[in-house]
Design a protein around this motif. Structure first.
Motif, PDB file in Angstrom:
ATOM      1  N   GLU A 142     -20.294 -47.171  -2.789  1.00 38.60           N
ATOM      2  CA  GLU A 142     -19.972 -47.811  -1.514  1.00 38.60           C
ATOM      3  C   GLU A 142     -18.728 -47.199  -0.898  1.00 38.60           C
ATOM      4  O   GLU A 142     -18.641 -47.033   0.313  1.00 38.60           O
ATOM      5  CB  GLU A 142     -19.784 -49.314  -1.716  1.00 38.60           C
ATOM      6  N   ASN A 143     -17.751 -46.815  -1.729  1.00 36.76           N
ATOM      7  CA  ASN A 143     -16.559 -46.161  -1.200  1.00 36.76           C
ATOM      8  C   ASN A 143     -16.918 -44.849  -0.534  1.00 36.76           C
ATOM      9  O   ASN A 143     -16.430 -44.528   0.561  1.00 36.76           O
ATOM     10  CB  ASN A 143     -15.543 -45.945  -2.328  1.00 36.76           C
TER      11      ASN A 143
ATOM     12  N   VAL B  88     -18.829 -45.655   2.810  1.00 38.13           N
ATOM     13  CA  VAL B  88     -17.969 -46.236   3.842  1.00 38.13           C
ATOM     14  C   VAL B  88     -17.058 -45.183   4.462  1.00 38.13           C
ATOM     15  O   VAL B  88     -16.896 -45.120   5.681  1.00 38.13           O
ATOM     16  CB  VAL B  88     -17.155 -47.403   3.258  1.00 38.13           C
TER      17      VAL B  88
ATOM     18  N   ASP C 261     -17.175 -44.318   8.454  1.00 42.39           N
ATOM     19  CA  ASP C 261     -16.090 -44.829   9.286  1.00 42.39           C
ATOM     20  C   ASP C 261     -14.792 -44.023   9.256  1.00 42.39           C
ATOM     21  O   ASP C 261     -13.943 -44.224  10.114  1.00 42.39           O
ATOM     22  CB  ASP C 261     -15.747 -46.264   8.872  1.00 42.39           C
ATOM     23  N   CYS C 262     -14.616 -43.156   8.271  1.00 43.48           N
ATOM     24  CA  CYS C 262     -13.288 -42.553   8.097  1.00 43.48           C
ATOM     25  C   CYS C 262     -13.305 -41.032   8.173  1.00 43.48           C
ATOM     26  O   CYS C 262     -12.820 -40.441   9.130  1.00 43.48           O
ATOM     27  CB  CYS C 262     -12.700 -42.999   6.754  1.00 43.48           C
TER      28      CYS C 262
ATOM     29  N   SER D 229      -7.534 -48.029   2.806  1.00 45.33           N
ATOM     30  CA  SER D 229      -7.259 -47.971   4.243  1.00 45.33           C
ATOM     31  C   SER D 229      -7.170 -46.515   4.664  1.00 45.33           C
ATOM     32  O   SER D 229      -6.939 -45.628   3.844  1.00 45.33           O
ATOM     33  CB  SER D 229      -5.959 -48.713   4.585  1.00 45.33           C
TER      34      SER D 229
ATOM     35  N   ARG E 105      -8.597 -43.216  10.726  1.00 42.48           N
ATOM     36  CA  ARG E 105      -9.931 -42.663  10.896  1.00 42.48           C
ATOM     37  C   ARG E 105      -9.928 -41.347  11.686  1.00 42.48           C
ATOM     38  O   ARG E 105      -9.293 -41.242  12.730  1.00 42.48           O
ATOM     39  CB  ARG E 105     -10.834 -43.686  11.589  1.00 42.48           C
TER      40      ARG E 105
ATOM     41  N   VAL F  79     -10.548 -50.185   5.286  1.00 41.84           N
ATOM     42  CA  VAL F  79     -11.883 -49.637   5.491  1.00 41.84           C
ATOM     43  C   VAL F  79     -12.879 -50.787   5.599  1.00 41.84           C
ATOM     44  O   VAL F  79     -12.588 -51.933   5.235  1.00 41.84           O
ATOM     45  CB  VAL F  79     -12.286 -48.680   4.348  1.00 41.84           C
ATOM     46  N   TRP F  80     -14.061 -50.468   6.096  1.00 42.70           N
ATOM     47  CA  TRP F  80     -15.097 -51.483   6.321  1.00 42.70           C
ATOM     48  C   TRP F  80     -15.354 -52.284   5.049  1.00 42.70           C
ATOM     49  O   TRP F  80     -15.489 -51.732   3.951  1.00 42.70           O
ATOM     50  CB  TRP F  80     -16.382 -50.801   6.772  1.00 42.70           C
ATOM     51  N   GLY F  81     -15.417 -53.606   5.184  1.00 40.71           N
ATOM     52  CA  GLY F  81     -15.741 -54.468   4.046  1.00 40.71           C
ATOM     53  C   GLY F  81     -14.572 -54.772   3.140  1.00 40.71           C
ATOM     54  O   GLY F  81     -14.744 -55.438   2.113  1.00 40.71           O
TER      55      GLY F  81
ATOM     56  N   GLU G  33     -10.472 -56.172   2.878  1.00 37.93           N
ATOM     57  CA  GLU G  33      -9.381 -56.895   3.521  1.00 37.93           C
ATOM     58  C   GLU G  33      -8.056 -56.507   2.868  1.00 37.93           C
ATOM     59  O   GLU G  33      -8.003 -56.253   1.662  1.00 37.93           O
ATOM     60  CB  GLU G  33      -9.576 -58.403   3.376  1.00 37.93           C
TER      61      GLU G  33
ATOM     62  N   GLY H 285     -12.257 -56.753  -1.776  1.00 30.34           N
ATOM     63  CA  GLY H 285     -13.446 -56.190  -1.152  1.00 30.34           C
ATOM     64  C   GLY H 285     -14.358 -55.557  -2.176  1.00 30.34           C
ATOM     65  O   GLY H 285     -14.156 -55.657  -3.394  1.00 30.34           O
TER      66      GLY H 285
END
Length: 558
Positions: free
Chosen positions: A228-229, A232, A236-237, A362, A365, A379-381, A383, A410
Motif C-alpha cells: 500500500e505504501n 500510495v 499521490d506523491c 508524509s 508531492r 500521504v493518502w490514508g 493521519e 494509518g
C-alpha cells in the motif's frame, strides 16, 4: 558445513505462530464473513512478478556491466525460491539476508517473499556479535550471506547454530568457504512455479531499527503496509514512470532504499542503478552514463554529490538529466536543497517516514510546489497530528502551529516489535505511533520537523532545536555538512556543540570556526549558537546515511 535439505514445508494452511511474530493463518472458510480475517491474499513479491509479465524485456537493474531484464530477474528469483523450498523454507520462516546492492539482493528478497517467508535484512557493517543478535532475536532459520561479508556472517551463524548459504563466492574459492552456494542449489532444484499466497497482514519483513536506546529492535512489516505504501506514493506523491532510470545507492537492507527505490521502481517498470557502496564521484559517473532521471537519497548524499560536481556546479553535459529528486531520512538543510536545485536543475521534494511507517508518512508531492523546510502533507490514508509530549500515556493533540511530538496512524503502520510487546505498547498509544520527532503543523496541514526529541538540547533551561542551528551554520562558506548536538555541562546543563565537514582542502585552509560562530550569533539567540566547533573529516553515519549524533555526543563527552 553443508546441511542436508529438509523436506518441503507443508505449513501454508496451518496456524503459524512463532515467537510473537503473529503470523496470520489462512482463515477457516466457515468463519463469519463479518468478523473473520478475510479470504484475500497479497504479496510484496507481486511487485516484481507482475512487472515481469508487463515489462518483460525492460531492464530492471543495472550493476556495473550486468544488466538484468524484468523477466530474467523474476526467473532468477523463482530459481532461488526453489532452492529455499528444497531446504524446507516456507510461509512464516525467517531468513537473515546479508547481501549488498547487487542483483542478488532482489533475487533473494523476492525469492523468499514468493514462498511466503519473512526477509530479515541485516546491516552490512554489523560486527559478528551484532549479526548474531539479529539472527537470534529474529529466530532466523537460515542465513544468506554474500562473499564480502562472510567474515562476520559465518561466525555469527555458527554461534547461533543456524546454517548459511552464500552468494557471489567465485569458483576459485568455492572449496575454501564452509558453506554451500545458493547459485549451485538453485541450479539443482526446480524453480517455484507461482507465488505462495499469504494473507495481506502476514509479515513480510523484520527490519532492525538503529537502536538509539539499547539493542536494535525488529520492526515487523506486513505485505499490506509495504504494498500500500508503494501504491500510495506512486498515485499521490512520486512522479515515477515506466522507463525512468532511478539511482539505487541507498542501502537495500534499509526501508528507504528497499521500498522507495527498489519496490516502487519495480512496480512501474523503471530501471534501478545499483551501487554496492555509495561514492559520489562514481554515482555521478553512473547516473550520467545511464541518463538517470530520478535521484533518491539522504541529505549526506546530496552534500556529497554537490562536492563531487565540483567544476560542473553551473550544470553541464557531465551531469545527469534528472527530472526531480527525493530526499528523506533526515532534514535536508535549505541551503543544500537550493544549491542542488541550482546545480542539477532538478526540483527536490522532501518526505518523512520511519521504519515503523513502511516508510513514507508524509511528502511534498511531485507536481506541486515544494515548500523548503517542510515534509509536506500526510500521504493518502494516513493521519498525522502534533501532540503534547508531557502526556506519553495518552494522545493530547495540540493547536495548529504549536511544537510537539508527531504521532501517526494509518495503513502504513508496522505490526509491532518482534518479541517485544513492552516496546510496542510504549511506541503505539491508542493506535497512534509516537515518532519521537518534534514537529509543527500549519493551518493548511503541512508538517515541519523541528528536531528529534532525543536530539533537542536544553541549555540553561531553554530548548535549543538542533535543526534551526544547523540551517544557519550550513550556509557558512566552505561547509559541506554540519551536525549540532548537546554535550553535558556542569554550568549550563548542556552545551551546544557543532561538528563540521568542509567541502575540500582549500575550504579547510580558509575556514575560521570563530568567524562562523560570530556569523551565527547574528541570526540566533544567545542560548542557541554553538560554543564549540569540531572540524572533522567525516560524520558517523547509520545504515541510511543519517548522521549518528549519539556517537558524536559519546565521543566529545568522553
Amino acid at each position: 558445513m553443508t546441511t542436508a535439505p529438509a523436506a518441503p514445508s507443508t505449513r501454508a494452511q496451518d496456524t503459524v505462530e512463532k515467537d510473537s511474530l503473529e503470523l496470520i493463518r489462512w482463515p477457516d472458510p466457515r468463519a463469519d464473513a463479518l468478523t473473520g480475517p478475510g479470504l484475500g491474499s497479497l504479496s510484496v513479491a507481486s511487485l516484481l512478478a507482475s512487472s515481469a509479465g508487463r515489462h518483460a524485456d525492460r531492464i530492471a537493474v543495472v550493476c556495473g556491466e550486468e544488466r538484468v531484464t524484468y523477466a530474467e530477474l523474476w526467473d532468477q528469483a523463482r530459481a532461488y525460491a526453489g532452492a529455499f523450498r528444497a531446504r524446507g523454507i516456507g510461509p512464516g520462516d525467517r531468513v537473515a539476508v546479508l547481501v549488498p546492492n547487487v542483483p542478488d539482493f532482489p533475487r533473494v528478497y523476492f525469492g523468499l517473499l514468493a514462498l511466503g517467508a519473512v526477509v530479515v535484512p541485516v546491516h552490512l557493517l554489523f560486527t559478528a556479535d551484532e549479526v548474531e543478535h539479529v539472527i537470534r532475536d529474529s529466530g532466523a532459520t537460515l542465513v544468506v550471506a554474500a562473499a564480502p561479508v562472510l567474515a562476520a556472517a559465518l561466525p555469527a551463524a555458527a554461534a547461533a547454530g543456524v546454517p548459511v548459504v552464500t552468494v557471489l563466492v567465485p569458483d576459485a574459492l568455492r572449496d575454501k568457504v564452509p558453506a554451500p552456494r545458493l547459485e549451485d542449489e538453485a541450479a539443482a532444484t526446480e524453480p517455484l512455479e507461482r507465488l505462495v499466497p499469504v494473507p495481506p497482514l502476514a509479515p513480510a519483513t523484520v527490519l532492525y531499527t538503529s537502536g538509539t536506546t539499547g539493542k536494535p529492535k525488529g520492526a515487523v512489516g506486513s505485505h499490506l503496509a509495504i504494498v500500500e505504501n508503494v501504491n500510495v506514493v506512486l498515485i499521490d506523491c512520486f512522479d515515477m514512470r515506466t522507463g525512468d532510470v532511478v539511482f539505487g545507492g541507498l542501502p537495500l537492507f534499509h526501508t528507504f532504499g528497499q521500498v522507495c527505490v527498489m519496490n516502487t521502481a519495480f512496480r512501474v517498470g523503471a530501471t534501478v542503478l545499483l551501487l554496492p557502496k555509495f561514492d559520489p564521484a562514481t554515482a555521478l559517473k553512473i547516473m550520467d552514463a545511464e541518463r538517470a532521471t530520478v535521484f533518491i537519497g539522504v541529505p549526506t548524499m546530496y552534500g556529497a554529490l554537490l562536492q563531487a560536481a565540483g567544476p560542473h556546479r553551473d550544470g553541464g553535459a557531465e551531469l545527469p538529466p534528472l527530472r526531480y529528486a527525493i530526499s528523506g531520512g533526515a532534514a535536508l538543510p535549505e541551503a543544500v536543497l537550493d544549491r542542488f536545485q541550482q546545480v542539477f536543475g532538478a526540483p527536490v521534494h522532501e518526505g518523512y517516514g520511519l521504519t515503523e511507517t513502511s516508510p513514507v508518512a508524509s511528502f511534498n508531492r511531485v507536481g506541486e510546489p515544494a515548500v523548503a523546510g517542510s515534509v509536506g502533507f500526510p500521504v493518502w490514508g494516513v493521519e498525522a497530528e502534533v501532540t503534547d509530549p508531557a502526556h506519553p500515556e495518552r494522545i493530547v493533540v495540540l493547536p495548529r502551529g504549536e511544537r510537539g511530538e508527531l504521532v501517526i496512524r494509518g495503513h502504513n503502520l508496522f505490526k509491532g516489535y518482534l518479541g517485544n510487546p513492552d516496546a510496542t505498547e510504549a511506541a503505539v498509544v491508542d493506535g497512534w505511533l509516537r515518532t519521537g520527532d518534534i514537529a509543527t503543523k500549519d493551518d493548511e496541514g503541512r508538517i515541519r520537523i523541528v528536531d528529534r526529541a532525543k536530539d533537542m538540547i536544553i541549555r540553561n533551561g531553554y530548548n535549543v532545536y538542533c535543526r534551526e542551528v544547523e540551517e544557519v551554520l550550513v550556509r557558512y562558506p566552505g561547509v559541506a555538512s554540519v551536525a549540532v548536538f548537546g554535550v553535558a555541562d556542569d554550568e549550563h546543563g548542556q552545551e551546544v556543540h557543532a561538528a563540521v565537514v568542509l567541502e575540500d582542502s582549500e575550504a579547510g585552509r580558509a575556514f575560521d570556526a570563530d568567524a562562523m560562530v560570530t556569523e551565527a550569533r547574528q541570526h540566533l539567540a544567545a542560548y542557541k549558537y554553538p560554543r564549540v566547533v569540531h572540524v572533522r573529516e567525516a560524520m558517523p553515519q547509520g545504515p541510511s546515511g543519517k548522521i549518528l549524533k549519539r556517537e558524536l555526543v559519546a565521543e566529545y563527552e568522553s
